[in-house]
Design a protein around this motif. Structure first.
Motif, short mmCIF file in Angstrom:
data_model
loop_
_atom_site.label_atom_id
_atom_site.label_comp_id
_atom_site.label_asym_id
_atom_site.label_seq_id
_atom_site.Cartn_x
_atom_site.Cartn_y
_atom_site.Cartn_z
N MET A 131 0.86 -1.19 0.00
CA MET A 131 0.00 0.00 0.00
C MET A 131 0.89 1.24 0.00
N ALA A 132 0.63 2.16 -0.91
CA ALA A 132 1.37 3.42 -0.91
C ALA A 132 0.93 4.25 0.27
N GLN A 133 1.89 4.78 1.04
CA GLN A 133 1.52 5.53 2.23
C GLN A 133 1.52 7.04 2.02
N GLY A 134 1.81 7.50 0.81
CA GLY A 134 1.82 8.94 0.58
C GLY A 134 2.88 9.60 1.46
N LYS A 135 2.57 10.75 2.07
CA LYS A 135 3.53 11.48 2.89
C LYS A 135 3.51 11.01 4.34
N VAL A 136 2.55 10.17 4.69
CA VAL A 136 2.46 9.72 6.08
C VAL A 136 3.56 8.70 6.37
N ARG A 137 4.17 8.82 7.54
CA ARG A 137 5.13 7.82 8.01
C ARG A 137 4.36 6.87 8.91
N VAL A 138 4.18 5.66 8.42
CA VAL A 138 3.33 4.69 9.11
C VAL A 138 3.84 4.43 10.52
N GLN A 197 -7.60 1.24 10.30
CA GLN A 197 -8.40 2.25 11.00
C GLN A 197 -7.56 3.49 11.30
N ALA A 198 -6.29 3.27 11.67
CA ALA A 198 -5.41 4.40 11.94
C ALA A 198 -5.17 5.24 10.68
N LEU A 199 -4.92 4.56 9.56
CA LEU A 199 -4.72 5.27 8.29
C LEU A 199 -6.00 5.98 7.86
N ALA A 200 -7.14 5.32 8.05
CA ALA A 200 -8.42 5.93 7.67
C ALA A 200 -8.68 7.19 8.48
N ASP A 201 -8.40 7.14 9.79
CA ASP A 201 -8.59 8.33 10.63
C ASP A 201 -7.65 9.46 10.20
N ASP A 250 5.57 6.40 12.55
CA ASP A 250 5.27 7.53 13.43
C ASP A 250 3.78 7.56 13.79
N LEU A 251 2.94 7.24 12.82
CA LEU A 251 1.49 7.25 13.05
C LEU A 251 1.11 6.20 14.09
N LEU A 252 1.67 5.02 13.99
CA LEU A 252 1.34 3.94 14.92
C LEU A 252 1.89 4.23 16.32
N LEU A 253 3.07 4.87 16.36
CA LEU A 253 3.61 5.28 17.66
C LEU A 253 2.73 6.32 18.31
N ALA A 254 2.30 7.31 17.52
CA ALA A 254 1.48 8.39 18.06
C ALA A 254 0.15 7.87 18.60
#
Length: 571
Positions: A1-8, A54-58, A10-14
């Motif tokens: 899955m392409a994540q675009g500019k999001v760092r997966v 769900q995290a990516l969707a949010d 960092d997102l999961l840590l946050a």
């Protein structure tokens, strides 16, 4: 899955879904495998896939849709061609005032969104879905029907050529890419994918119908290319070793093919009809192997009693029920338990459905005089311990079987009766002596198959007053109970059912029943059977499944209706 500019990471840590140590371990694994970080953290078990999505969707303000509990609409999904749906891993979920809500394996793929909007001619609003559920949904909805229709059109085009030779196409082995071969391959793949038990090919005046029997119910696909029927039938006859020039008489044959990695044994029957020949094929999956008795779905108490019965050194045990009720499966499961090096087993079958090691299996052939009675008589001279007779079709076969059971052999067979109570009297009606039946018959197991509720769309169901009236004839305590119904979803092709399970009624003959048999008293036999403390009727056993949420109350009523019809016919 392409994540675009999001760092997966960092997102999961946050969001507190993983620790720094887990992230570092995941990054090391990503360097080693080259996989996307999202896949790595899921594979390592640090984060559930649903949590990741769900995290990516949010984060992107996109919805997340759980396809397991989402009601899909087939007509809406089919607005997107199958090739586009699979190429962009997309499925239409809902129609909105300003476009379509589309579940995507990669909602961040802008090129895919642009292409979908070009095909649908409306704006696309992406949603996150589990890719595994998405691909499963596409398989269930599209079911190769577009592919089948496309090949049928191609074949019809070839048939329109004036110099076209039908028999040349039907028998050609030059290439596996011939349209008739590819069409049959697609039909078989569709059938195996949806676990169909039969394929019906039926030519009509204006169309060709291909119907699949799934969980006991036929589902239809209609093709306008009616002329392709003769090419399909001719090819199937060649595969079965039948005479392609004989179109006036019915023919039977069989062949084996590999479909989707499975070995499928196909029993074929042709029948002349006004617009050609109708073909019905029974599919037997040889790669699945034999079910053991404890995997049949019998209640535990019946399983133990049945195992004890077939383990006795002599006597007759009959399995009864209408065609397609699973009698053969039950008998083969019994043979798999009894098949030991110290035991000699001989079977007489029409046809032999599964080849079993160590067992002497004989194929019945009435054309050459190899009947059930002939084989059974000869089998007794082969020093058997156990004999299986495919069906008690006539008085001679039944009497030889009963005498064999009385003289030290275990005999297993089937009989076409509606329930266990009527079976013993049926043998007497066939001309067998009452004393012989009483001396040899140990037990009768009657069975049916009922459809199981789809676990993905089950919902509570309250019975109607009319259904409560039906229930009062089976078990008063069930009135007013909460039952379950399938609402219909893409997992069950909107039927509300997925798979089937056996319903069993076991009648072991006790002394009061045997006395009634010797007097040929049907009423007394039925009364004695109903008083047996271990006896539970088919309807009561089916109701147990409805109470447990395995099947619906409507499936229970189907069984009671067939039993009531039998009672009316006998009265």
């Amino acid at each position: 899955m392409a994540q675009g500019k999001v760092r997966v990471g960092d997102l999961l840590l946050a969001k507190g879904l993983m620790t720094q140590d887990q992230l570092m371990q995941s990054l090391d694994e990503q360097k080693r495998t080259g996989n996307r970080l999202g896949k790595v953290v899921v594979d390592l078990g640090f984060v559930e896939e649903i949590q990741l999505l769900q995290a990516l969707a949010d984060h992107f303000s996109y919805p997340f849709v759980d396809l397991l509990h989402f009601k899909l609409k087939n007509d809406l999904i089919l607005e997107l061609p199958e090739t586009q749906a699979r190429r962009y891993r997309s499925i239409i979920l809902a129609e909105q005032p300003d476009g379509y809500l589309v579940g995507m394996g990669d909602p961040l793929d802008l090129l895919a969104i642009d292409e979908l909007q070009r095909h649908l001619k409306r704006p696309v609003h992406p949603a996150f879905v589990k890719e595994e559920d998405l691909l499963s949904a596409l398989d269930r909805v599209y079911r190769r029907q577009e592919q089948i229709a496309s090949i049928a059109t191609e074949l019809e085009g070839e048939l329109e050529d004036s110099d076209f030779d039908l028999e040349a196409l039907a028998t050609s082995s030059d290439t596996a890419e011939a349209p008739v071969v590819r069409l049959l391959q697609s039909i078989f793949e569709d059938a195996v994918q949806v676990r169909a038990s039969d394929i019906h090919i039926e030519p009509d005046e204006q169309v060709l119908r291909v119907r699949l029997r799934i969980d006991g119910e036929l589902q239809e696909q209609v093709m306008k290319e009616k002329r392709i029927a003769s090419a399909l039938v001719s090819r199937l006859k060649i595969m079965s070793g039948l005479d392609i020039s004989e179109k006036r008489l019915p023919q039977d044959g069989r062949f084996n093919i590999r479909v989707l990695g499975k070995s499928i044994d196909v029993r074929l029957s042709t029948l002349p009809v006004p617009y050609g020949e109708c073909v019905v094929m029974r599919l037997l999956d040889q790669s699945e192997g034999m079910l053991s008795i404890d995997k049949l779905g019998m209640p535990e108490k019946i399983t133990k009693r049945f195992q004890n019965l077939i383990g006795r050194p002599n006597g007759m045990v009959l399995v009864t029920g209408p065609t397609g009720s699973g009698k053969t499966t039950t008998l083969y499961s019994a043979l798999s338990q009894l098949n030991k090096p110290e035991t000699k087993i001989i079977t007489a079958e029409d046809p032999i459905e599964y080849r079993l090691p160590r067992i002497s299996q004989v194929q019945i052939s009435a054309k050459i005089g190899l009947t059930f009675s002939t084989v059974l008589r000869t089998a007794l001279r082969q020093d058997p311990d156990i004999i299986l007779v495919g069906e008690m079709r006539d008085h001679e076969t039944a009497e030889i079987g009963l005498r064999a059971a009385m003289t030290g052999h275990m005999v297993l067979s089937t009989l076409h009766t509606n329930d266990s109570v009527s079976t013993a009297m049926r043998l007497i009606d066939m001309g067998c002596d009452a004393y012989l039946v009483a001396s040899s018959l140990r037990a009768v197991i009657a069975q049916r198959l009922v459809r199981k509720i789809c676990k993905h769309c089950q919902a509570p169901y309250e019975t109607t007053p009319q259904e409560n009236a039906w229930l009062s004839h089976i078990d008063d305590s069930a009135i007013g109970m909460g039952f379950v119904l399938g609402r219909g979803c893409h997992h069950c092709n909107n039927t509300g059912y997925s798979g089937r399970i056996g319903v069993y009624e076991l009648l072991e003959l006790d002394e009061p029943m045997l006395q009634a048999l010797r007097r040929n008293d049907a009423a007394e036999f039925s009364s004695a059977a109903s008083k047996n403390p271990y006896f539970r009727s088919l309807a009561q056993c089916a109701l147990d499944y409805a109470r447990e949420g395995i099947t619906t109350i409507q499936e229970v009523f189907k069984i009671t209706a067939s039993l009531d019809d039998r009672a009316l016919n006998e009265s």
